[in-house]
Design a protein around this motif. Structure first.
Motif, PDB file in Angstrom:
ATOM      1  N   SER A  90      -1.532   5.359  -3.072  1.00 58.93           N
ATOM      2  CA  SER A  90      -0.247   5.301  -2.375  1.00 58.93           C
ATOM      3  C   SER A  90      -0.116   3.603  -2.438  1.00 58.93           C
ATOM      4  O   SER A  90      -0.572   3.259  -3.033  1.00 58.93           O
ATOM      5  CB  SER A  90      -0.626   5.463  -0.801  1.00 58.93           C
ATOM      6  N   GLU A  91       1.246   3.505  -2.624  1.00 58.47           N
ATOM      7  CA  GLU A  91       1.695   2.039  -2.576  1.00 58.47           C
ATOM      8  C   GLU A  91       1.061   1.018  -1.891  1.00 58.47           C
ATOM      9  O   GLU A  91       0.588  -0.098  -2.208  1.00 58.47           O
ATOM     10  CB  GLU A  91       3.335   2.110  -2.580  1.00 58.47           C
ATOM     11  N   ARG A  92       0.640   1.398  -0.644  1.00 59.32           N
ATOM     12  CA  ARG A  92       0.069   0.556   0.574  1.00 59.32           C
ATOM     13  C   ARG A  92      -1.449   0.358   0.142  1.00 59.32           C
ATOM     14  O   ARG A  92      -1.791  -0.768   0.005  1.00 59.32           O
ATOM     15  CB  ARG A  92       0.151   1.108   1.917  1.00 59.32           C
ATOM     16  N   ILE A  94      -2.696   0.180  -2.864  1.00 55.28           N
ATOM     17  CA  ILE A  94      -2.494  -0.509  -4.160  1.00 55.28           C
ATOM     18  C   ILE A  94      -2.263  -1.889  -3.743  1.00 55.28           C
ATOM     19  O   ILE A  94      -2.863  -2.975  -4.072  1.00 55.28           O
ATOM     20  CB  ILE A  94      -1.813   0.061  -5.100  1.00 55.28           C
ATOM     21  N   GLU A  95      -1.171  -2.300  -2.763  1.00 57.50           N
ATOM     22  CA  GLU A  95      -1.077  -3.385  -2.448  1.00 57.50           C
ATOM     23  C   GLU A  95      -2.193  -4.206  -1.690  1.00 57.50           C
ATOM     24  O   GLU A  95      -2.343  -5.365  -1.870  1.00 57.50           O
ATOM     25  CB  GLU A  95       0.325  -3.351  -1.426  1.00 57.50           C
ATOM     26  N   VAL A  96      -2.845  -3.565  -0.769  1.00 61.12           N
ATOM     27  CA  VAL A  96      -3.748  -4.081  -0.155  1.00 61.12           C
ATOM     28  C   VAL A  96      -5.129  -4.269  -0.776  1.00 61.12           C
ATOM     29  O   VAL A  96      -5.900  -4.900  -0.466  1.00 61.12           O
ATOM     30  CB  VAL A  96      -3.969  -3.469   1.247  1.00 61.12           C
ATOM     31  N   GLY A  97      -5.280  -3.506  -1.994  1.00 59.47           N
ATOM     32  CA  GLY A  97      -6.412  -3.441  -2.848  1.00 59.47           C
ATOM     33  C   GLY A  97      -7.435  -2.610  -2.291  1.00 59.47           C
ATOM     34  O   GLY A  97      -8.541  -2.998  -2.476  1.00 59.47           O
TER      35      GLY A  97
END
Length: 139
Positions: A90-92, A94-97
């Motif tokens: 999910s985008e979230r 990936i953003e948070v790692g």
């Protein structure tokens, strides 16, 4: 011992398995990769169970059905991730790692903690109270 099965994962992953909902040497991921993930997720689950004091692998039939379903579902999530989709991609996340491994580890430990009393009442063997018992030293 692994919980779950490639057939169980295939039943949840019709999009990525063949027309019979089966993984083979020609599917992506292959049957060998799905079996490896089943083994790996099962190992993490056994560690979480052992942390709660359970003897692993658990062999009580009713509990094994729950463990199979859980491992199949997480392995299905890894199949999705291998295709750049699903909850681990999910985008979230990936953003948070967020690492899929750390997510699986955290979820399995929390799940086992929630289920521990029920598993014990259903006959799963425990050798202790697990590692999550608070202790302290007297000064």
């Amino acid at each position: 011992m692994s919980y779950g099965s490639a057939a169980g994962v295939g039943g949840l992953s019709a999009l990525w398995a063949d027309s019979n909902r089966t993984f083979t040497t020609l599917t992506t991921p292959t049957l060998a990769q799905v079996n490896t993930w089943l083994d790996e997720v099962s190992s993490v689950l056994d560690s979480a169970l052992a942390d709660e004091g359970f003897v692993t692998p658990i062999t009580v039939a009713g509990i094994v059905k729950e463990l199979d379903l859980l491992v199949n579902g997480i392995t299905k999530d890894l199949v999705d991730y291998s295709h750049g989709s699903g909850r681990f991609f999910s985008e979230r996340a990936i953003e948070v790692g967020v690492s899929p491994f750390m997510t699986v580890d955290k979820e399995l430990h929390a799940w086992v903690k929630r289920k521990a009393v029920g598993f014990e009442l259903q006959g799963a063997t425990k050798v202790g109270t697990g590692r999550n018992v608070a202790t302290f030293d007297m000064l």
